[in-house]
Design an enzyme around this catalytic site. Structure first.
Site, PDB file in Angstrom:
ATOM      1  N   GLU A   1      36.025  10.244 -38.534  1.00 37.75           N
ATOM      2  CA  GLU A   1      37.006  11.209 -39.030  1.00 37.75           C
ATOM      3  C   GLU A   1      37.355  12.199 -37.919  1.00 37.75           C
ATOM      4  OE1 GLU A   1      36.476  11.761 -43.825  1.00 37.75           O
ATOM      5  OE2 GLU A   1      35.562  13.248 -42.530  1.00 37.75           O
ATOM      6  N   CYS A   2      38.621  12.334 -37.611  1.00 39.51           N
ATOM      7  CA  CYS A   2      39.114  13.330 -36.661  1.00 39.51           C
ATOM      8  C   CYS A   2      38.334  13.250 -35.341  1.00 39.51           C
ATOM      9  CB  CYS A   2      39.059  14.715 -37.288  1.00 39.51           C
ATOM     10  SG  CYS A   2      40.122  15.928 -36.462  1.00 39.51           S
TER      11      CYS A   2
END
Length: 446
Positions: free
Chosen positions: A336-337
């Site tokens: 994520e990210c």
């Protein structure tokens, strides 16, 4: 016998920057120091404030996000984690009524929507710099704006002097709004910040004395007994404790979780849900050359600040090799990210220097070419992955400054913003490896 609904209040403000975090942390620590069991929450998707709450209250803080989470999920989480607490304190988000342009799963994500859903009263934090009676007019406007939101008191912040307070208080007395206290202007009460918000709590060696200083200030300047007395029982259905299933299913039975200063943006309610579903979470630290557990059947790399530690991560050969070995065996790996950036081919730091990453995706990102990406996201999965089955819809939040320079992998998601408009975020997938800039708060069946 049905347990009593937990009592709580919401700390909100007319705008961002009024001092909600300062007041919330001070209240949490001051009440905890008095032996009060206080359960912290954060309205909205912010993941940095939670760690500060948890240390201040000595109890894990959780997100309550009315846009990304459903009403049963919100009520179930409150019922489950606030059980046994004497009071719950929620830090609001932005201004009291500020939220997404269109409703999500339980509202627009505003603190006011959460107050209306749970029935918890609001205490307004008012930055009274350069104001006297106008502060009361602002509070009155907030109090009358929505009939389903109850404002029961205010805390004046950044008061210049006792004379300044004396000029403000009479107007509130005329309105019948209680002034619970006044916090004097003091630069030493603020916390350091960087581009995504507060500097992470684990980086601050002076956090404990700082929280003690906040607690002493709030105990002296705010009527803590009056604050506690304002708390009201949450408006929960009888079976709220049975509706606490949250978020996405565990991506595996034994989950290797990246966890250190570079990868710390976890949502506690998701980890709690995974454990409740029987999953085992095994942390590892890329910053300390710790490879993921080779016996893991899933790997999860959350967001964080890889751009600040790119050189160190690039030299972490055991981590890179461990990820590649697991990917070669078909183990699901999701980022994520910041975790997504780590799984890519390269990351350009703020000075323009490129650092090789894990190379499991073709993604090339740059922090030198900064551009803010911010807002709620609703995404449909284009393939089976750690987030769910093809066609499932997940709700989350995007907040980063990184720019994608290139990437040739297949897209992972069809992503829309809170207005329903298509965004540029598509994520990436290659074999069992997936990632996107989306921080997922909850999921739903296809």
């Amino acid at each position: 016998m049905t347990a009593a609904a937990p009592k709580g209040i919401i700390i909100a403000a007319p705008r961002s920057g009024a001092g909600k975090t300062t007041v919330t942390l001070g209240l949490l620590r001051a009440l905890a120091e008095r032996g009060t069991a206080v359960q912290p929450f954060k309205c909205g998707p912010d993941y940095i404030d939670l760690a500060f709450h948890s240390i201040a209250a000595r109890r894990t803080s959780y997100n309550l996000d009315g846009w990304a989470m459903s009403a049963p999920q919100l009520r179930g989480l409150v019922s489950a984690v606030a059980a046994g607490a004497e009071i719950a304190i929620v830090e609001g988000v932005m201004g009291l009524f500020d939220g997404a342009p269109q409703p999500g799963r339980a509202g627009r994500g505003s603190a006011a929507d959460l107050a209306a859903l749970l029935g918890w009263p609001v205490v307004l934090v008012l930055d009274v710099s350069g104001q006297t009676e106008t502060a009361a007019a602002v509070a009155l406007g907030c109090a009358r704006f929505r009939d389903d939101v109850q404002i029961t008191g205010v805390i004046l912040n950044r008061v210049a002097s006792e004379r300044h307070r004396a000029l403000i208080a009479p107007a509130f007395a005329q309105l019948g709004i209680s002034v619970l206290g006044a916090v004097m202007r003091d630069a030493q009460l603020t916390l350091p910040e960087r581009h995504l918000g507060l500097v992470q709590v684990q980086e601050l060696t002076t956090i404990e004395p700082h929280l003690d200083r906040l607690a002493a200030c709030l105990a002296k300047s705010v009527d803590l007994d009056a604050v506690r007395a304002l708390a009201q029982p949450a408006r929960l259905p009888i079976d709220a404790a049975q509706t606490s299933g949250l978020g996405i299913r565990p991506p595996g039975q034994r989950i290797a979780l990246a966890s250190d200063a570079a990868f710390s943006f976890n949502y506690p309610h998701l980890l709690r849900h995974w454990r409740a579903e029987g999953a085992e979470i095994v942390p590892f630290s890329p910053m300390n050359d710790e490879a993921p557990d080779p016996t893991a059947d899933a790997v999860w790399l959350p967001g964080g600040y890889p751009e600040l530690h790119a050189g160190r991560l690039a030299s972490a050969a055991p981590v890179r090799d461990g990820l590649r070995d697991l990917a070669a065996r078909g183990v699901p790996i999701h980022g994520e990210c910041g975790g997504y950036m780590m799984l890519g081919a390269g990351l350009e730091d703020a000075e323009g220097a490129r650092h090789a990453m894990a190379g499991l995706l073709s993604l090339e990102t740059s922090f030198a070419r900064r551009r803010l990406h911010l807002g709620y996201r609703r995404a449909t999965l284009l393939a089976d992955c750690s987030l769910g089955r093809t066609g499932a819809e997940v709700h989350g939040h995007e907040f980063h400054y990184a720019t994608i320079l290139s990437g040739t992998d297949d897209p992972l998601i069809d992503c829309r913003d809170a207005s329903g408009q298509v965004t540029g975020e598509r994520g990436a997938r290659r074999g069992s490896v997936t990632g996107s800039f989306l921080h997922v708060l909850s999921g739903a069946a296809p």
